[in-house]
Design a protein around this motif. Structure first.
Motif, PDB file in Angstrom:
ATOM      1  N   GLN A 141      21.276  27.643  28.532  1.00  0.00           N
ATOM      2  CA  GLN A 141      20.607  26.671  26.923  1.00  0.00           C
ATOM      3  C   GLN A 141      19.343  27.800  25.850  1.00  0.00           C
ATOM      4  O   GLN A 141      19.431  28.120  24.719  1.00  0.00           O
ATOM      5  N   ASP A 144      20.543  31.620  26.011  1.00  0.00           N
ATOM      6  CA  ASP A 144      20.481  31.708  24.896  1.00  0.00           C
ATOM      7  C   ASP A 144      20.014  32.034  23.475  1.00  0.00           C
ATOM      8  O   ASP A 144      19.722  32.299  22.686  1.00  0.00           O
ATOM      9  N   ALA A 145      19.237  30.642  23.745  1.00  0.00           N
ATOM     10  CA  ALA A 145      18.342  31.185  22.692  1.00  0.00           C
ATOM     11  C   ALA A 145      17.218  31.942  22.610  1.00  0.00           C
ATOM     12  O   ALA A 145      16.958  31.595  21.434  1.00  0.00           O
ATOM     13  N   VAL A 147      18.010  34.826  23.337  1.00  0.00           N
ATOM     14  CA  VAL A 147      18.630  35.723  23.212  1.00  0.00           C
ATOM     15  C   VAL A 147      18.684  35.902  21.650  1.00  0.00           C
ATOM     16  O   VAL A 147      18.621  37.003  21.117  1.00  0.00           O
ATOM     17  N   ARG A 148      18.862  34.372  21.229  1.00  0.00           N
ATOM     18  CA  ARG A 148      19.441  34.443  19.523  1.00  0.00           C
ATOM     19  C   ARG A 148      17.945  34.999  18.683  1.00  0.00           C
ATOM     20  O   ARG A 148      17.959  35.332  18.056  1.00  0.00           O
ATOM     21  N   ASP A 149      16.794  34.441  19.652  1.00  0.00           N
ATOM     22  CA  ASP A 149      15.787  34.978  18.657  1.00  0.00           C
ATOM     23  C   ASP A 149      14.636  35.228  19.610  1.00  0.00           C
ATOM     24  O   ASP A 149      13.868  35.424  20.073  1.00  0.00           O
TER      25      ASP A 149
END
Length: 240
Positions: A141, A144-145, A147-149
């Protein structure tokens, strides 16, 4: 001898008699009271007769396998901790039982008995441990956070970096960050001995899109970073 599982009742659902006996001996030696079942159907019969503190079960068993067994338990609202020990190579089955809420999954052959004991303790005393499954889930988690930011990732990377300059073991250490545009990289470390004339570099780690080369320059041995952009390569020159 210490009995950390004294007063705990554990149901072992396993069709392999030898392995079931091994688990029984290990758990009994730790003070637990054990019940045994040869498959999922016998396991459900045992659970309907008395409550237990932990269920340990295989996935591949005759009559009723582990997945169906766990589904029956959870469909009845029973939240008893469940530890899966299986030789399965089917990752879809493992993912399925994890979604059903089992506490952990160990793979056969069970070579590390200490890891087995840790898993049992984590199931029975969750407040004292953080489940490996929960740790991995939280790690994915967090990844992924980031990678998105990308900006948050760059900020975190900067916070993790040590001071730009410091002295360790009579060496002056310079930390610098290799980056591409909007793509933070990792640090390379360049120690310069305080007692020798020539500086030297002992370690670095690569950032995506960067090729690092060793070469000699006016300072001695240095690093050259080549920043790749499509088919073009730009040499940044000496980094010392």
């Amino acid at each position: 001898m210490e009995k950390p599982l004294l007063g705990k009742k554990i149901l072992i659902v396993e069709d392999e008699v030898v392995f079931r006996s091994l688990l029984d001996n290990l758990l009994s030696g730790l003070g637990a009271t054990t019940l045994e079942a040869g498959d999922g159907q016998d396991g459900l019969t045992s659970l309907s007769a008395q409550a237990v503190d932990l269920v340990i079960c295989d996935l591949e068993m005759p009559r009723m396998g582990g997945i169906q067994f766990v589904e029956h338990i959870r469909s009845r609202g029973n939240s008893v901790p469940i530890l899966i020990i299986s030789a399965t190579q089917n990752m879809a089955d493992i993912a399925h039982v994890l979604r059903l809420g089992v506490q952990d999954v160990l793979l056969k052959p069970l070579k590390n008995l200490e890891r087995f004991r840790e898993a049992v303790f984590e199931c029975l005393y969750p407040s004292m441990f953080t489940s490996k499954v929960e740790e991995d889930e939280q790690l994915f988690q967090d990844w992924d956070a980031l990678v998105r930011d990308p900006l948050a990732a760059a900020k975190l990377l900067k916070q993790l970096q040590p001071p730009v300059q410091q002295t360790i073991a009579n060496c002056r250490i310079n930390y610098r960050q290799l980056t591409m545009q909007n793509s933070p990289g990792w640090c390379w470390i360049s120690p310069h001995s305080l007692t020798k004339i020539s500086p030297f570099t002992v370690w670095m780690s690569r950032a995506p899109g960067i090729t690092v080369c060793w070469q000699r320059c006016c300072y001695g041995l240095c690093l050259t970073a080549c920043f790749r952009s499509s088919s073009r390569v730009k040499n940044s020159g000496c980094l010392n």
